[in-house]
Write an enzyme that holds these catalytic residues in place. Structure first.
Site: not given
Length: 294
Positions: A10, A89-90, A114, A196, A245
């Site tokens: 992102q 991440s993503l 998500r 996170h 995650q």
């Protein structure tokens, strides 16, 4: 000499992203149109001609970046020769699809789930993230532990650049202490919530069921996962790490170092923007970086 492919998260989005990819071939157009159907709205309209504000909504941003990355990887065809992959991440979901561990449709549905779960979690409690520049990891970790409110290191992006995540009060307190400890900057980020961090627990619970219901196969090459920066090919371990995650940190610095230790000689960023190439260079100036181009 091994080729590493890396996938952004992102923040890499921009209006107009993916338009050339949509027009590239019948196959790429089909994949975008399939995504419009699966998502239940025309994400392509927002990607190609929406406003920055529309594109910034988590429920749009995450699938948009995923689509750009995955469809670009598919369009590369035989020239996509990965010896190892990782995603920020993503981007971990994009990496899994591109490495053959996760199907395109399953991947998109998971990313949409998500994004929605994260959006909901941000509405439960006001939360924030901030980029901390110019301090070592240990100092940031130590100061976060001293704050009584929830605040944790969330993204280890490169040496001297960490992102912290937590309640608004926790992030504000930590920023003050970190500036006193010598941070060059403590910059609040324009994001929806405390990604996170433990504040994503509600999203993690919701996403866990979705992740457990999909099939994950052995990838064609190792994937270095965010939670511990280690390489995995075992489907059960990959699933477990994907679930962890959301509330665990993105150990990007450590991921790049491990990939270099394991023989990565070049890093190709697959998706919008060039943020990851910059981070790789800050981890190792000698590393070869490039953007994936058709």
């Amino acid at each position: 000499m091994k080729k590493a492919y890396i996938f952004p998260g992102q923040g890499a989005q921009f209006v107009g992203m993916g338009k050339d990819l949509y027009n590239h071939s019948e196959e790429t157009r089909f994949l975008f149109e399939q995504a419009n159907e699966i998502l239940g709205f025309r994400i392509t309209d927002v990607m190609f001609g929406g406003t920055d504000e529309e594109l910034k909504q988590t429920r749009v941003t995450q699938p948009a970046i995923f689509l750009h990355s995955v469809i670009l990887a598919k369009a590369l065809g035989a020239s996509f020769e990965a010896d190892m992959v990782a995603g920020h991440s993503l981007g971990e979901f994009s990496a899994l699809v591109s490495a053959g561990a996760l199907g395109y449709e399953d991947g998109l549905r998971l990313v949409a789930a998500r994004a929605n779960a994260m959006q909901k979690a941000t509405e439960i409690q006001p939360s924030a993230m901030a980029a901390i520049l110019g301090l070592d990891d240990f100092t940031v970790e130590d100061i976060c532990q001293r704050v009584s409110e929830v605040v944790v290191p969330a993204n280890y992006n490169c040496p001297g650049q960490l992102v912290i995540s937590g309640t608004v009060a926790g992030v504000d307190s930590a920023c003050e202490l970190l500036l006193e400890a010598g941070a060059k900057r403590a910059l609040k980020l324009n994001v929806g919530g405390a990604f996170h961090s433990p504040l994503m627990e509600a999203a993690k619970v919701e996403l866990q069921a979705a992740i457990e219901s999909v099939t994950i196969s052995e990838p064609v090459c190792p994937i270095y996962q965010n939670v511990d920066a280690k390489a995995y090919t075992d489907p059960a371990s990959i699933k477990h790490n994907l679930i962890e995650q959301l509330t665990g940190p993105v150990r990007w610095t450590q991921t790049i170092l491990h990939m270099i230790e394991d023989g990565a000689s070049s890093f190709t960023e697959v998706g919008p923007g060039n943020v990851l190439q910059g981070l790789v260079k800050k981890v190792d100036r000698q590393a070869e970086t490039a953007a994936a181009v058709l």
